[in-house]
Design a protein around this motif. Structure first.
Motif, mmCIF file in Angstrom:
data_model
loop_
_atom_site.group_PDB
_atom_site.id
_atom_site.type_symbol
_atom_site.label_atom_id
_atom_site.label_comp_id
_atom_site.label_asym_id
_atom_site.label_seq_id
_atom_site.Cartn_x
_atom_site.Cartn_y
_atom_site.Cartn_z
ATOM 1 N N ALA A 180 25.346 87.378 75.651
ATOM 2 C CA ALA A 180 26.404 88.114 76.361
ATOM 3 C C ALA A 180 25.782 88.948 77.477
ATOM 4 C CB ALA A 180 27.178 89.005 75.397
ATOM 5 N N ILE A 181 24.656 89.591 77.193
ATOM 6 C CA ILE A 181 23.986 90.422 78.212
ATOM 7 C C ILE A 181 23.608 89.563 79.412
ATOM 8 C CG2 ILE A 181 21.845 91.700 78.701
ATOM 9 C CD1 ILE A 181 22.044 92.781 75.788
ATOM 10 N N GLN B 92 23.898 98.618 71.559
ATOM 11 C CA GLN B 92 25.050 97.957 70.949
ATOM 12 C C GLN B 92 24.772 97.511 69.503
ATOM 13 O OE1 GLN B 92 27.955 98.145 72.669
ATOM 14 N NE2 GLN B 92 26.569 99.315 73.982
ATOM 15 N N GLU C 96 21.193 97.299 76.077
ATOM 16 C CA GLU C 96 22.311 97.051 75.160
ATOM 17 C C GLU C 96 21.845 96.364 73.878
ATOM 18 O OE1 GLU C 96 25.430 95.059 77.287
ATOM 19 O OE2 GLU C 96 25.569 96.691 78.742
ATOM 20 N N TYR D 157 26.952 88.221 81.218
ATOM 21 C CA TYR D 157 27.739 89.230 81.950
ATOM 22 C C TYR D 157 26.869 90.111 82.848
ATOM 23 C CZ TYR D 157 31.667 87.744 79.152
ATOM 24 O OH TYR D 157 32.667 87.002 78.591
ATOM 25 N N VAL E 244 23.619 86.361 69.933
ATOM 26 C CA VAL E 244 24.908 86.367 70.648
ATOM 27 C C VAL E 244 24.938 87.538 71.638
ATOM 28 C CG1 VAL E 244 27.410 86.685 70.381
ATOM 29 C CG2 VAL E 244 26.161 85.189 68.809
ATOM 30 N N ASN E 245 24.481 88.712 71.183
ATOM 31 C CA ASN E 245 24.438 89.886 72.070
ATOM 32 C C ASN E 245 23.566 89.590 73.291
ATOM 33 O OD1 ASN E 245 24.824 92.475 73.036
ATOM 34 N ND2 ASN E 245 23.265 93.409 71.730
ATOM 35 N N GLN F 82 32.574 92.810 76.468
ATOM 36 C CA GLN F 82 33.260 91.970 77.468
ATOM 37 C C GLN F 82 33.478 90.569 76.897
ATOM 38 O OE1 GLN F 82 32.109 92.058 81.653
ATOM 39 N NE2 GLN F 82 30.609 93.630 81.137
ATOM 40 N N MET F 83 32.459 90.066 76.184
ATOM 41 C CA MET F 83 32.556 88.725 75.628
ATOM 42 C C MET F 83 33.677 88.659 74.568
ATOM 43 S SD MET F 83 29.712 86.729 73.439
ATOM 44 C CE MET F 83 30.068 87.810 72.079
ATOM 45 N N PRO G 245 30.055 98.777 84.081
ATOM 46 C CA PRO G 245 30.805 97.767 83.321
ATOM 47 C C PRO G 245 30.681 98.007 81.823
ATOM 48 C CG PRO G 245 28.776 96.841 84.196
ATOM 49 C CD PRO G 245 28.865 98.234 84.733
ATOM 50 N N ALA G 246 31.662 97.510 81.085
ATOM 51 C CA ALA G 246 31.589 97.626 79.622
ATOM 52 C C ALA G 246 30.386 96.816 79.146
ATOM 53 C CB ALA G 246 32.878 97.070 79.027
ATOM 54 N N PRO G 247 29.820 97.120 77.973
ATOM 55 C CA PRO G 247 28.693 96.337 77.462
ATOM 56 C C PRO G 247 29.049 94.854 77.387
ATOM 57 C CG PRO G 247 29.085 98.265 76.092
ATOM 58 C CD PRO G 247 30.200 98.215 77.080
ATOM 59 N N GLY G 248 28.056 94.000 77.666
ATOM 60 C CA GLY G 248 28.278 92.550 77.683
ATOM 61 C C GLY G 248 28.930 92.051 76.412
ATOM 62 N N PHE G 249 28.492 92.566 75.273
ATOM 63 C CA PHE G 249 29.017 92.113 73.988
ATOM 64 C C PHE G 249 30.541 92.339 73.902
ATOM 65 C CE2 PHE G 249 29.611 92.427 69.352
ATOM 66 C CZ PHE G 249 28.943 91.286 68.957
ATOM 67 N N THR H 183 24.685 92.408 82.212
ATOM 68 C CA THR H 183 24.598 93.837 81.887
ATOM 69 C C THR H 183 23.160 94.183 81.510
ATOM 70 O OG1 THR H 183 25.360 93.336 79.678
ATOM 71 C CG2 THR H 183 27.022 94.089 81.241
ATOM 72 N N ARG H 184 22.933 95.422 81.091
ATOM 73 C CA ARG H 184 21.550 95.890 80.936
ATOM 74 C C ARG H 184 20.958 95.543 79.565
ATOM 75 N NH1 ARG H 184 21.719 101.922 82.094
ATOM 76 N NH2 ARG H 184 23.532 101.732 80.740
#
Ligand code: NAD
Lengths: 422, 77
Positions: free
Chosen positions: B32-33, B46, B42, B36, B28-29, A316-317, A310-314, B38-39
């Motif tokens: 989001a992690i 990121q 990030e 969603y 915020v990052n 996607q948000m 998946p795309a990075p969470g940031f 995700t790992r």
């Protein structure tokens, strides 16, 4: 990948590679055969024959010592490559030549059978271009002649030696892409398939592909390669086939269809669909191997997994916020979204864009086999079934019936057993 | 044209503002992690986007402050 790289890679992962592609054992004696030479006679040094000769020229263990063709311009072109080769206009004379160890047959399809049978009788090893024969019966007789005489028998199925196909099959057989649920093979071109003819009486000799007495058209010229990829991947021979063909665009006096479509059915219900049209080339050629975990497109040299990282969470948000702010308000749920394919750029099977198509490796393997006199396992059987299956598809198209693979033409190979020879 | 002087106090305020923006962007990052699934790497991988987001926050905050001080100076006159 050159021959040395190919062999090096083969050595590095020999065990698993040989499981998926046992015919690669042809290279087992490469060191011992270093000072030997295979003396080859080429029957039909036309466009394909000379292409094959160009690879033999690069192999110090091979020498083309004789040429046979009934069309002088083909001989003249071939002599430019091998000026010392003896020239014949009748293949029977070439077969009497004691200096010839093996023959390479690259004539039109209808000539393969008589030349190959006579070559085996004369004690020569045989490399016969695909499709082996113009009927399944011819292919079957050729295969058995090879068994009876014990001579080496290869057919022009170069994908069997293409490093990227070999790697694909290794991955497919290891279950990397899950259960293989379907194969979609196609070859699209946009062209009339004609070659210029210097004088009208040469039409059938030069444009032999368009006439049923010499060829079975798209099924024997193109499908033959691709259907074999399906049975190689599934390690099964499909037992039923249905199809349809027509001349829809090139209505120029040709006899073979320019638009064919076939469905091959394996015993477990998995299907290989085949399609070839020569008036639109947008999709080119491919054999898509569809597993429940991933897809392979060996022609492109790529594989794709069903679930992608998946795309990075940031991101996607950000994307979601953007959609919430700017998209039109949907009046129905997501099930209304069109199910177009996902963007998935996949990965290269060998880590880079494909190069070559296995022809050079296939000829090297043939040369090795001629020198050692050892038939590599399964290569003749793969060649036989590639030919028999495309011819069965052709028959299904012609008869507009669902055909079952005839028992009398089965070999004792994979899921097939021949009751008379078992 | 007049020389303008940026005081040490102003510099400190701006640096602290930028730091606060950077911390908010990281939070915020992190949200989001978690949201969603995700790992957590990030948080590092990121960082580029996080820095861009911090600068964007800082610019927005600066614009808001300029508007506020602008209106205040007009009202005081
Ligand atoms: N493996 C592959 O990818 C591949 C690709 C192209 C062609 N082919 C196969 O190679 C074969 C030749 O195709 P091509 O495109 O070179 O055709 P071509 O017409 O260019 O060459 C055929 C040659 O055979 C000669 N010939 C015809 N009858 C003969 C006879 N009785 N004795 C001796 N020579 C005879 C012709 O004069 C011609 O020179 C076909 O079977 C084709 O299916 C395979």
């Amino acid at each position: 990948m050159d021959r040395r790289d190919f062999l090096k890679n083969l050595g590095a992962a020999g065990g698993t590679l040989l499981l998926a592609s046992p015919w690669l054992s042809a290279f087992a004696d490469v060191e011992h055969t270093r000072h030997s030479k295979a003396r080859i006679g080429v029957v039909g040094p036309g466009s394909r024959g000379r292409f094959l000769m160009s690879f033999l020229k690069n192999n110090p263990k091979a020498e083309v010592v004789a040429l046979c063709d009934i069309y002088r311009p083909s001989i003249d072109e071939a002599l430019k490559m091998y000026p010392q080769a003896r020239v014949y206009t009748d293949y029977r004379q070439l077969l009497e030549d004691k200096e010839v160890d093996a023959v390479l047959i690259a004539t039109p399809l209808d000539v393969h059978f008589p030349v190959a049978m006579a070559a085996f009788e004369a004690g020569k090893h045989v490399f016969c271009e695909k499709t082996l024969g113009i009927t399944i019966d011819e292919c079957y007789k050729m295969y058995h002649k090879h068994l009876d005489t014990g001579r080496v028998f290869f057919s022009g199925q170069q994908r069997l030696f293409d490093p990227r196909y070999i790697k694909v099959m290794e991955l497919v057989h290891a279950g990397t892409f899950g259960d293989i649920e379907g194969i979609r093979a196609y070859w699209f071109r946009n062209g009339d398939w004609r070659r210029p003819v210097p004088s009208p009486e040469l039409e059938r000799l030069i444009n032999w592909r368009l006439y049923k007495e010499h060829s079975k058209g798209l099924m024997t010229e193109l499908a033959c390669h691709q259907i074999q990829v399906g049975s190689w991947a599934l390690r099964q021979i499909p037992n039923r086939v249905m199809g349809h063909g027509a001349i829809t665009y090139w209505k120029d006096g040709r006899e073979v269809d320019d638009n064919v479509s076939c469905i091959y059915v394996f015993d477990n219900g998995v299907k290989l669909t085949y399609e070839s049209i020569i008036s639109n080339k947008f999709y080119g050629l491919e054999e898509q191997i569809l597993g429940h975990l991933g897809t392979v497109e060996p022609e492109k040299g790529k594989y794709y997994f069903e679930t992608i990282e998946p795309a990075p969470g940031f991101l996607q948000m950000v994307n979601d916020i953007e959609h919430k702010l700017f998209d039109a308000i949907p009046f129905a749920g997501t099930s209304w979204a069109p199910e177009t394919a996902n963007e998935n750029h996949g990965e290269f099977i060998l880590g880079k864009r494909p190069q070559g198509d296995g022809t050079s490796q296939m000829l090297d393997a043939f040369v090795e086999a001629v020198i050692t006199g050892k038939q590599p396992p399964r290569i003749a059987e793969e060649g036989y079934y590639a030919s028999a299956l495309c011819l069965l598809g052709y028959d299904a198209i012609e008869q507009e019936r669902i055909l079952t693979f005839p028992d009398e033409y089965k070999l004792n190979y994979l899921n097939h057993h021949n009751p008379t020879t078992a | 044209m007049k020389d303008s002087v940026i005081t040490a106090q102003r510099k400190r305020t701006e640096l602290i503002t930028l730091l606060v923006c950077f911390v908010i962007a990281n939070v915020v990052n992190l949200c989001a992690i978690i949201a969603y699934g995700t790992r957590f790497v990030e948080l590092v991988t990121q960082l580029g986007y996080v820095v861009i987001f911090s600068v964007a926050l800082y610019i927005c905050w600066t614009v808001l402050r300029l508007i506020y001080y602008g209106i205040r100076s007009v009202v005081r006159k």
